[in-house]
Design a protein around this motif. Structure first.
Motif, PDB file in Angstrom:
ATOM      1  N   ASP A  75      29.911   4.548   5.629  1.00 12.38           N
ATOM      2  CA  ASP A  75      31.326   4.504   5.261  1.00 12.38           C
ATOM      3  C   ASP A  75      32.084   5.670   5.880  1.00 12.38           C
ATOM      4  O   ASP A  75      32.479   6.608   5.192  1.00 12.38           O
ATOM      5  CB  ASP A  75      31.487   4.535   3.734  1.00 12.38           C
ATOM      6  CG  ASP A  75      30.909   3.310   3.074  1.00 12.38           C
ATOM      7  OD1 ASP A  75      31.129   2.206   3.609  1.00 12.38           O
ATOM      8  OD2 ASP A  75      30.238   3.448   2.033  1.00 12.38           O
ATOM      9  N   LEU A  76      32.275   5.605   7.165  1.00 14.02           N
ATOM     10  CA  LEU A  76      33.025   6.652   7.848  1.00 14.02           C
ATOM     11  C   LEU A  76      34.504   6.559   7.490  1.00 14.02           C
ATOM     12  O   LEU A  76      35.063   5.475   7.430  1.00 14.02           O
ATOM     13  CB  LEU A  76      32.880   6.500   9.367  1.00 14.02           C
ATOM     14  CG  LEU A  76      31.519   6.792   9.960  1.00 14.02           C
ATOM     15  CD1 LEU A  76      31.526   6.455  11.444  1.00 14.02           C
ATOM     16  CD2 LEU A  76      31.129   8.236   9.760  1.00 14.02           C
ATOM     17  N   SER A  78      36.803   7.901   9.404  1.00 14.55           N
ATOM     18  CA  SER A  78      37.463   7.674  10.691  1.00 14.55           C
ATOM     19  C   SER A  78      36.448   7.848  11.806  1.00 14.55           C
ATOM     20  O   SER A  78      35.356   8.384  11.594  1.00 14.55           O
ATOM     21  CB  SER A  78      38.605   8.681  10.874  1.00 14.55           C
ATOM     22  OG  SER A  78      38.076   9.982  11.028  1.00 14.55           O
ATOM     23  N   SER A  79      36.826   7.414  12.991  1.00 12.72           N
ATOM     24  CA  SER A  79      35.938   7.584  14.142  1.00 12.72           C
ATOM     25  C   SER A  79      35.766   9.068  14.464  1.00 12.72           C
ATOM     26  O   SER A  79      34.688   9.493  14.880  1.00 12.72           O
ATOM     27  CB  SER A  79      36.479   6.831  15.354  1.00 12.72           C
ATOM     28  OG  SER A  79      37.793   7.247  15.653  1.00 12.72           O
ATOM     29  N   GLY A  82      33.125  10.441  12.348  1.00  6.91           N
ATOM     30  CA  GLY A  82      31.834  10.032  12.900  1.00  6.91           C
ATOM     31  C   GLY A  82      31.403  10.902  14.060  1.00  6.91           C
ATOM     32  O   GLY A  82      30.236  11.278  14.171  1.00  6.91           O
ATOM     33  N   ASP A 108      28.352   2.742  16.437  1.00  7.57           N
ATOM     34  CA  ASP A 108      29.023   2.602  15.137  1.00  7.57           C
ATOM     35  C   ASP A 108      30.372   3.315  15.142  1.00  7.57           C
ATOM     36  O   ASP A 108      31.360   2.802  14.619  1.00  7.57           O
ATOM     37  CB  ASP A 108      28.156   3.168  14.005  1.00  7.57           C
ATOM     38  CG  ASP A 108      26.884   2.363  13.771  1.00  7.57           C
ATOM     39  OD1 ASP A 108      26.772   1.251  14.332  1.00  7.57           O
ATOM     40  OD2 ASP A 108      26.010   2.850  13.031  1.00  7.57           O
ATOM     41  N   VAL A 109      30.401   4.493  15.739  1.00  8.37           N
ATOM     42  CA  VAL A 109      31.649   5.257  15.826  1.00  8.37           C
ATOM     43  C   VAL A 109      32.667   4.515  16.687  1.00  8.37           C
ATOM     44  O   VAL A 109      33.852   4.423  16.337  1.00  8.37           O
ATOM     45  CB  VAL A 109      31.378   6.679  16.381  1.00  8.37           C
ATOM     46  CG1 VAL A 109      32.677   7.395  16.706  1.00  8.37           C
ATOM     47  CG2 VAL A 109      30.553   7.487  15.388  1.00  8.37           C
ATOM     48  N   LYS A 112      34.130   1.691  14.744  1.00  8.30           N
ATOM     49  CA  LYS A 112      35.094   2.204  13.769  1.00  8.30           C
ATOM     50  C   LYS A 112      36.432   2.456  14.457  1.00  8.30           C
ATOM     51  O   LYS A 112      37.497   2.158  13.911  1.00  8.30           O
ATOM     52  CB  LYS A 112      34.562   3.482  13.100  1.00  8.30           C
ATOM     53  CG  LYS A 112      35.489   4.088  12.084  1.00  8.30           C
ATOM     54  CD  LYS A 112      35.708   3.145  10.920  1.00  8.30           C
ATOM     55  CE  LYS A 112      36.599   3.795   9.874  1.00  8.30           C
ATOM     56  NZ  LYS A 112      36.881   2.876   8.771  1.00  8.30           N
ATOM     57  N   TYR A 113      36.382   3.006  15.662  1.00 12.61           N
ATOM     58  CA  TYR A 113      37.618   3.239  16.408  1.00 12.61           C
ATOM     59  C   TYR A 113      38.306   1.914  16.746  1.00 12.61           C
ATOM     60  O   TYR A 113      39.529   1.822  16.683  1.00 12.61           O
ATOM     61  CB  TYR A 113      37.339   4.041  17.686  1.00 12.61           C
ATOM     62  CG  TYR A 113      38.595   4.312  18.472  1.00 12.61           C
ATOM     63  CD1 TYR A 113      39.572   5.179  17.989  1.00 12.61           C
ATOM     64  CD2 TYR A 113      38.824   3.685  19.684  1.00 12.61           C
ATOM     65  CE1 TYR A 113      40.740   5.415  18.698  1.00 12.61           C
ATOM     66  CE2 TYR A 113      39.978   3.916  20.399  1.00 12.61           C
ATOM     67  CZ  TYR A 113      40.936   4.783  19.908  1.00 12.61           C
ATOM     68  OH  TYR A 113      42.091   5.006  20.606  1.00 12.61           O
ATOM     69  N   GLU A 115      38.303  -0.715  14.948  1.00 10.32           N
ATOM     70  CA  GLU A 115      38.989  -1.091  13.703  1.00 10.32           C
ATOM     71  C   GLU A 115      40.287  -0.306  13.544  1.00 10.32           C
ATOM     72  O   GLU A 115      41.310  -0.856  13.117  1.00 10.32           O
ATOM     73  CB  GLU A 115      38.096  -0.831  12.489  1.00 10.32           C
ATOM     74  CG  GLU A 115      36.885  -1.719  12.383  1.00 10.32           C
ATOM     75  CD  GLU A 115      35.952  -1.289  11.255  1.00 10.32           C
ATOM     76  OE1 GLU A 115      36.374  -0.490  10.366  1.00 10.32           O
ATOM     77  OE2 GLU A 115      34.797  -1.745  11.257  1.00 10.32           O
ATOM     78  N   GLU A 116      40.248   0.977  13.875  1.00  8.41           N
ATOM     79  CA  GLU A 116      41.447   1.815  13.771  1.00  8.41           C
ATOM     80  C   GLU A 116      42.535   1.337  14.731  1.00  8.41           C
ATOM     81  O   GLU A 116      43.712   1.281  14.363  1.00  8.41           O
ATOM     82  CB  GLU A 116      41.089   3.278  14.063  1.00  8.41           C
ATOM     83  CG  GLU A 116      40.213   3.911  13.020  1.00  8.41           C
ATOM     84  CD  GLU A 116      39.669   5.272  13.438  1.00  8.41           C
ATOM     85  OE1 GLU A 116      40.061   5.780  14.508  1.00  8.41           O
ATOM     86  OE2 GLU A 116      38.845   5.812  12.695  1.00  8.41           O
TER      87      GLU A 116
END
Length: 198
Positions: A75-76, A78-79, A82, A108-109, A112-113, A115-116
């Motif tokens: 559950d980061l 934000s990137s 991470g 994974d990082v 996440k980015y 998604e951002e």
């Protein structure tokens, strides 16, 4: 040493590190207190038993650390958070499966980015025409809002360029294209707003 302060700073539960460190200490004690000569062949069987116990304990500890790493990246926020985690882990000497596991976390990082970028794109597209920032005239507020979104997008991508594991990833091309598309749009509107202001 992997169970040192660097790992404690990465995890939300430093007690797990202390407990694991105690298990490592317990694992070593039987080897320190062997009551026989380990080089004498008549003690081959007891020595093999000691080594099997040690190896089984070491594998259990490695599994615990692997779970800790996975939990840290689950559950980061934000990137960038991470990347901070990865940078801290980079200073810890890892080998074998643990190193491979950490190298896999770069993806994974990056996801996440992605998604951002999608969230900022949606925010930008849904609010562009009706943004009102308190204590800002409308045009200035729009410029500030655009600038804020642009910076939120740009900071992580600049940090990614320092990590070959991310830049060389096949997904990076797609994510970078998504970033570039929305960043150009935000910049274009921001420049147009600036010209309108002048």
């Amino acid at each position: 040493l992997i169970l040192g302060p660097e790992l404690k700073s990465v995890t939300n539960n430093p007690r797990v590190i202390d407990d694991t460190r105690k298990e490592v200490d317990k694992l070593i004690v039987p080897l320190d207190q062997i009551p026989f000569d380990i080089f004498d062949t008549k003690y081959k069987t007891p020595w093999e038993t000691c080594m099997n116990n040690f190896m089984n304990g070491a594998l259990k500890i490695q599994d615990q650390l692997s779970g800790l790493i996975n939990t840290s990246f689950k559950d980061l926020r934000s990137s960038e958070a991470g990347l901070d985690l990865l940078d801290r882990f980079k200073n810890i000497q890892l080998a074998g499966e643990m190193k491979e596991q950490m190298d896999g976390k770069y993806n994974d990082v990056l996801m996440k980015y992605a998604e951002e970028v999608a969230a900022i794109t949606e925010l930008y597209n849904s609010g562009q025409s009706r943004i009102i920032l308190p204590h800002h005239p409308p045009v200035t507020g729009l410029i500030s809002w655009n600038r804020s979104l642009f910076i939120r997008l740009k900071k992580p991508i600049l940090r990614f360029l320092e990590h070959p594991q991310i830049v060389e990833s096949p997904q990076f091309v797609t994510v970078k294209a998504s970033y570039a598309a929305i960043a150009k749009e935000i910049d274009k509107i921001g420049r147009a707003s600036c010209r309108e202001r002048v």
